[in-house]
Design a protein around this motif. Sequence first.
Motif, PDB file in Angstrom:
ATOM      1  N   VAL A  18       0.861  -1.191   0.000  1.00 53.46           N
ATOM      2  CA  VAL A  18       0.000   0.000   0.000  1.00 53.46           C
ATOM      3  C   VAL A  18       0.892   1.234   0.000  1.00 53.46           C
ATOM      4  N   THR A  19       0.266   2.380  -0.067  1.00 54.69           N
ATOM      5  CA  THR A  19       1.041   3.619  -0.044  1.00 54.69           C
ATOM      6  C   THR A  19       1.270   4.083   1.388  1.00 54.69           C
ATOM      7  N   VAL A  20       2.274   4.923   1.556  1.00 55.07           N
ATOM      8  CA  VAL A  20       2.521   5.524   2.870  1.00 55.07           C
ATOM      9  C   VAL A  20       1.298   6.326   3.308  1.00 55.07           C
ATOM     10  N   LYS A  21       0.655   6.963   2.369  1.00 55.94           N
ATOM     11  CA  LYS A  21      -0.537   7.755   2.686  1.00 55.94           C
ATOM     12  C   LYS A  21      -1.635   6.881   3.300  1.00 55.94           C
ATOM     13  N   THR A  22      -1.788   5.656   2.782  1.00 62.94           N
ATOM     14  CA  THR A  22      -2.801   4.739   3.319  1.00 62.94           C
ATOM     15  C   THR A  22      -2.471   4.359   4.750  1.00 62.94           C
TER      16      THR A  22
END
Length: 301
Positions: A18-22
């Motif tokens: 997943v992304t760091v933002k998630t």
Amino acid sequence: MSSDAMWSIGELAEQAGVTVKTVRFYSDRGLLPEAGRSGGGHRRYGPDAIDRLRLIRSLRTLDLPVPEVSRVLDREDALEDVIAGQLRELGSQLTVLRWREAALQLLQDCSPEERADRLRLIGGMTTPPSTAALARFWRRWLPPRLPAQVAAAVVDQAVPQPPDDPTPAQVLAFARLHAFVSRPCRADERSQPEAHRATKGYRPAVLYEGLVEAFALAEVPMRAQRSPHDGEALDCFVAAYARSLGARDTADFRRRLSGLLAADPRIDRYWQLVAELKGPSEPTPGAAHDWLCAALDAQAA
């Protein structure tokens, strides 16, 4: 994994795909607790964070709202309740879509001359439709001061439930039914049956309690497509009128009752539309009343 056995936010995101933002989003909402912070103030996560993050993603894939995901994470026994709740909500959404689809099909399959009228009828009700207007109609139509339990039984029997997966014809029938009951109610006493008139000596609570039972009994031979005849349903029907008047059930009473019921006002349009909505295999109280009156007329003759 870093040497201190802790995941950085970037490492956790990479391992989970997943992304760091998630990861930050779930952390900020308390779904993914941090195990600590680095000397520079950066987030750190323990070894169990990857499994927790994967569980969160699985739950979110099912479109569970964040608060429901939080419930599941906090309580192991909450998942079953959450799933049941989501299934109920999804069922409601599917019902809305099926009613919209059938309504659109109804409009597509009619002539331009019919379309404006049908659009007006459909626009007069919610999707899926509410039965509140039908219930109000019956509570206005019933005699005043009827005991709540008796009134509720009559309304429950008289008000049809909209199907979850309607045909275009059923959408039209319900729309017409809704329009029928939503018209201004006439106060003209002549539009009410004899039993509603205080001067006629009836005890409406006794009558309607008996009629609910009589209509239910009549449904059995009606489903078997039997012609109107003597029997338990007719006896219950006549007894309801006799008890409400404090009279005896005699041959003479039955003859007089036959004539009284023939002269009563009728709301045939309502029952016709209910029959269109429910289908021919499901008797309506209106049809049951007609069946019982026919049986009474045959006997009186």
